[in-house]
Design an enzyme around this catalytic site. Sequence first.
Site, PDB file in Angstrom:
ATOM      1  N   HIS A  33      13.651  70.887  54.257  1.00 41.37           N
ATOM      2  CA  HIS A  33      14.970  71.085  53.476  1.00 41.37           C
ATOM      3  C   HIS A  33      15.285  72.602  52.992  1.00 41.37           C
ATOM      4  CE1 HIS A  33      11.765  67.535  50.647  1.00 41.37           C
ATOM      5  NE2 HIS A  33      12.487  67.239  52.154  1.00 41.37           N
ATOM      6  N   ARG A  90      38.976  62.038  60.048  1.00 39.44           N
ATOM      7  CA  ARG A  90      39.569  62.467  62.016  1.00 39.44           C
ATOM      8  C   ARG A  90      39.228  63.740  61.270  1.00 39.44           C
ATOM      9  NH1 ARG A  90      40.352  57.057  60.592  1.00 39.44           N
ATOM     10  NH2 ARG A  90      42.711  57.768  60.198  1.00 39.44           N
ATOM     11  N   THR A 135      40.893  44.014  52.838  1.00 41.61           N
ATOM     12  CA  THR A 135      41.789  45.061  53.058  1.00 41.61           C
ATOM     13  C   THR A 135      41.234  45.396  54.697  1.00 41.61           C
ATOM     14  OG1 THR A 135      41.145  45.676  51.066  1.00 41.61           O
ATOM     15  CG2 THR A 135      41.426  47.998  52.875  1.00 41.61           C
ATOM     16  N   GLU A 179      14.714  74.931  50.885  1.00 36.80           N
ATOM     17  CA  GLU A 179      13.857  75.678  50.782  1.00 36.80           C
ATOM     18  C   GLU A 179      12.835  76.211  52.259  1.00 36.80           C
ATOM     19  OE1 GLU A 179      13.105  72.930  47.734  1.00 36.80           O
ATOM     20  OE2 GLU A 179      13.574  72.910  49.730  1.00 36.80           O
ATOM     21  N   ALA A 191      45.609  54.932  45.844  1.00 33.73           N
ATOM     22  CA  ALA A 191      46.668  55.286  46.153  1.00 33.73           C
ATOM     23  C   ALA A 191      47.552  54.241  45.494  1.00 33.73           C
ATOM     24  CB  ALA A 191      46.454  55.651  47.057  1.00 33.73           C
ATOM     25  N   CYS A 222      10.246  70.443  46.379  1.00 34.06           N
ATOM     26  CA  CYS A 222       9.586  68.866  46.059  1.00 34.06           C
ATOM     27  C   CYS A 222       7.995  69.856  45.744  1.00 34.06           C
ATOM     28  CB  CYS A 222       9.602  68.057  47.219  1.00 34.06           C
ATOM     29  SG  CYS A 222       9.194  69.628  48.442  1.00 34.06           S
TER      30      CYS A 222
END
Length: 384
Positions: free
Chosen positions: A71, A228, A217, A73, A175, A96
């Site tokens: 973690h 990439r 798709t 911390e 898009a 935690c």
Amino acid sequence: MMEVEPAPGSEDIWLSRSMDEGFMGAALALGLRNLGRTWPNPSVGAVVVAQTGDGPQIIAEGMTAQGGRPHAERIALDEAGTRARGATLYVTLEPCAHHGRTAPCVDAVIAAGVKRVVAGILDPDLRVAGQGFARLREAGIAVDIGILADEARRLHRGHLRRVVENRPDIILKLARTRDGYAASLAEKRLIITGQAANARVHMMRSHADAILIGVRTANADNPRLDVRLPGMESRSPVRVIFDSSLRIRPDLHLVETADEKATWVIAAADAAIENEKALVAKGVEVLRVDRAPGGHLCAAQAMRRLAECGISSVLCEGGPTLAAELAKQGLIDEAVLVTGDKELGSVGLPALLAPLDRLLQEEFILKGEEHAGNDVFAFHERKE
């Protein structure tokens, strides 16, 4: 400027709120760096600040490591060493307080001799949920919560949604041409955006735990669904395909490279087991869920399965049909519409099918726009 009253005995390490925000900003920037790489744990950022002859300065920093351990911390405190004694720890999420594969982070904070902890937000995970802060205070450590809380909630919104709602945070990316179409009715694949916009989308991918498309798709475009960008290839997310009847083509790049890059197919419970065996033999993991009315996959159940697997954020690039189904089931948290600079010039497949169009108009707000070359990104978020 209003400041919070310092805890008794902590005057020597007390910083103004503006300084607190500056150091918390540094911690948030660290957490952002590994976003998408730390699941099933959140990508936390932490800095250790100590008083020096020139005032308070960052002496160590940490961010949750790839795979979720160690973690943030612990990394920051290990770097600080004995210099952490009497210092302030800035951390984006409550440390935690439960035993997992390692001891609780609060134990490390207490053992390090930190005098003050400044945290962005509480962790709603029932194994933590205020217990980390309580243990720190019991040890005599001053605790301040809520510095740049809105920014911390945004950084950790995937973790928060997975813990509270038992599903990942879902970002839809669509898009469209300037006249509003996502695809041509002809067989030819439609190229809508340019290189700058594509690079921006790859950056979005690098911050997601998983990327989602539908089987149509996948079969039509044979995509790679990876990152990439130079030097960032290792940040490719888990590739997830909705395929109710397991009709994905076995010769696709996604299937052929499944033993190299995590590829999960979510299928209906009644899909042919023979098809599953063929995919599993190539390294694909198949998850089963029920069908929704109408025969589509139950997307809500699919998202619960992903959450159970540790996925906290999903970037959906699946096109109008999958987008409309997610909208129908109330599973879109942010919508990113990318508009190209050219028109299709004929009738095509509209990008915004019902009910997504209505959803964006009535339940979402436009948070901002960004230009990438000649293309425009519009960021919409669900109203709170």
